[in-house]
Design a protein around this motif. Structure first.
Motif, PDB file in Angstrom:
ATOM      1  N   ILE A 191       0.827  -1.314   0.239  1.00 12.22           N
ATOM      2  CA  ILE A 191       0.038   0.044   0.114  1.00 12.22           C
ATOM      3  C   ILE A 191       0.930   1.332  -0.089  1.00 12.22           C
ATOM      4  N   ILE A 192       0.728   1.974  -1.170  1.00 16.53           N
ATOM      5  CA  ILE A 192       1.591   3.398  -1.206  1.00 16.53           C
ATOM      6  C   ILE A 192       0.963   4.451  -1.294  1.00 16.53           C
ATOM      7  N   ALA A 193       1.148   5.154  -0.367  1.00 16.46           N
ATOM      8  CA  ALA A 193       0.782   6.579  -0.117  1.00 16.46           C
ATOM      9  C   ALA A 193       1.510   7.536  -0.887  1.00 16.46           C
ATOM     10  N   LEU A 194       0.565   8.546  -1.719  1.00 12.01           N
ATOM     11  CA  LEU A 194       1.195   9.300  -2.898  1.00 12.01           C
ATOM     12  C   LEU A 194       0.774  10.484  -2.377  1.00 12.01           C
ATOM     13  N   ASP A 195       1.695  11.645  -2.306  1.00  9.84           N
ATOM     14  CA  ASP A 195       1.282  13.004  -2.095  1.00  9.84           C
ATOM     15  C   ASP A 195       0.982  13.672  -3.657  1.00  9.84           C
ATOM     16  N   ALA A 196      -0.360  13.586  -3.763  1.00 14.03           N
ATOM     17  CA  ALA A 196      -0.806  13.969  -5.057  1.00 14.03           C
ATOM     18  C   ALA A 196      -0.510  15.544  -5.376  1.00 14.03           C
ATOM     19  N   MET A 197      -0.481  16.074  -4.580  1.00 12.67           N
ATOM     20  CA  MET A 197      -0.176  17.612  -4.605  1.00 12.67           C
ATOM     21  C   MET A 197       1.272  18.035  -4.730  1.00 12.67           C
ATOM     22  N   GLY A 198       2.185  17.200  -4.803  1.00 10.85           N
ATOM     23  CA  GLY A 198       3.641  17.531  -4.613  1.00 10.85           C
ATOM     24  C   GLY A 198       4.302  17.499  -6.131  1.00 10.85           C
ATOM     25  N   GLY A 199       4.930  18.678  -6.506  1.00 14.06           N
ATOM     26  CA  GLY A 199       5.565  18.586  -7.737  1.00 14.06           C
ATOM     27  C   GLY A 199       5.215  19.748  -8.783  1.00 14.06           C
ATOM     28  N   ASP A 200       5.865  19.779  -9.840  1.00 15.50           N
ATOM     29  CA  ASP A 200       5.332  20.893 -10.454  1.00 15.50           C
ATOM     30  C   ASP A 200       4.123  20.941 -11.229  1.00 15.50           C
ATOM     31  N   PHE A 201       4.121  19.545 -11.556  1.00 11.12           N
ATOM     32  CA  PHE A 201       3.037  19.256 -12.525  1.00 11.12           C
ATOM     33  C   PHE A 201       1.652  18.416 -11.903  1.00 11.12           C
TER      34      PHE A 201
END
Length: 336
Positions: free
Chosen positions: A2-12
């Motif tokens: 189970i992987i938690a992904l910071d969906a708001m991180g990054g330039d795009f």
């Protein structure tokens, strides 16, 4: 996993992160927790509904009301924005609800969140960012890549121990060759930091092969390359710039010699392989070694392919019990 992904991180983000999560879920059995503003992420997911049949994918949106930007002060942002997508990701791992977390956002804030919620592994003096770097034979691991610009010899020793464990887990190669970045191969070359670190590394239970010069890194003289974060970040950024320039020079040369265009169909696959080898999007992300949980730090300019590969890197590290191995190696080294 189970992987938690910071969906708001990054330039795009969230475009690159949402599509990256979809690609990862389609190509694996891993579950992705997509963390960020629920309404925004639901709308973004809907854009891929028909193309990828997202309803069939193991992706769950976890609501987070705040966002840490690239311009935010890392420590202050983590303390003040407890419901940011980044902080929620770290908490999910700390609470045992996720096996790893990934962020392409503010790298300083990623490190602050990891330290705040996951804590350091007992005995680790400083965590290190470790990433892969292309070599003639494949890739090597370099640590530290920028988390610690000022280091002590004991820090470099631990970087070697932790990065060696990571290399073993990712590649399956036992006792990888560990080299220390210096200005000469001789034991007597270097500054006060590298000279003292050399003495510690040669006594450690790792396969230390001595000093490596800058030119030795792409020649694959070592599988694991150790340096302070100041030097490591310069190596990384220089390598990225050099790769871009080389590809541009190839294009310029082809335009200057029109007759070479006739051979382009035969050269295309070689050029494509070269471009893939030096593209950081193929690597995905770099593990933050030394915190008590799997944390992958991605490039701010990551595309969806990089996000997918970062998810796979985090899942592989978690699957192979990287944290357990680092804990055992650090305890064995007996550093106070």
């Amino acid at each position: 996993m189970i992987i938690a992904l910071d969906a708001m991180g990054g330039d795009f983000a969230p475009i690159s992160t949402v599509e990256g999560a979809i690609l990862a879920a389609r190509e694996s059995k891993h579950k992705v927790l997509l963390v960020g503003p629920e309404k925004l992420l639901t709308e973004e997911m809907s854009k891929y509904a028909k193309r990828y049949n997202v309803k069939s994918l193991d992706i769950e949106i976890v609501n987070a009301t705040q966002i840490i930007s690239m311009d935010d002060h890392p420590v202050k942002a983590v303390r003040q924005k407890r419901d940011s997508s980044l902080s929620v990701c770290a908490k999910l791992v700390a609470d045992g609800k996720a096996d790893a977390f990934i962020s392409m956002g503010n790298s300083g804030a990623v490190m602050a969140a990891a330290l705040f919620y996951l804590k350091r592994i007992d005995g680790v003096l400083r965590p290190a960012i470790s990433t892969t770097f292309p070599t003639i034979d494949g890739h090597c691991i370099i640590a530290d890549m920028g988390a610690n610009v000022d280091c002590k010899p004991e820090h470099l020793l631990q970087f070697g121990i932790m990065a060696s464990s990571f290399y073993e887990k990712i590649t399956g190669i036992k006792r990888p060759r560990v080299g220390l970045v210096s200005i000469g191969e001789e034991d007597t070359k270097g500054n006060e930091l590298t000279l003292a670190a050399f003495e510690l590394l040669k006594k450690a239970d790792i396969n230390f092969v001595g000093n490596v010069e800058g030119r030795d890194i792409p020649k694959s003289k070592a599988d694991v390359v150790i340096c302070d974060g100041f030097v490591g970040n310069i190596i990384l950024k220089f390598g990225e710039g050099l790769a871009e320039v080389l590809l541009k020079l190839i294009r310029v040369s082809l335009k200057r010699h029109p007759i070479t265009w006739a051979s382009l169909p035969f050269l295309w696959f070689a050029i494509k392989d070269l471009r893939k080898k030096v593209d950081y999007n193929e690597v995905g992300g770099a593990p933050l070694l030394g915190v008590d949980g799997v944390c992958i730090v991605g490039h701010g300019a990551s595309n969806c392919r990089a996000v997918k590969n970062a998810i796979f890197t985090g899942a592989k590290a978690a699957e192979h019990n990287l944290i357990k191995d680092i804990k055992e190696a650090i305890a064995k080294s007996k550093i106070d």
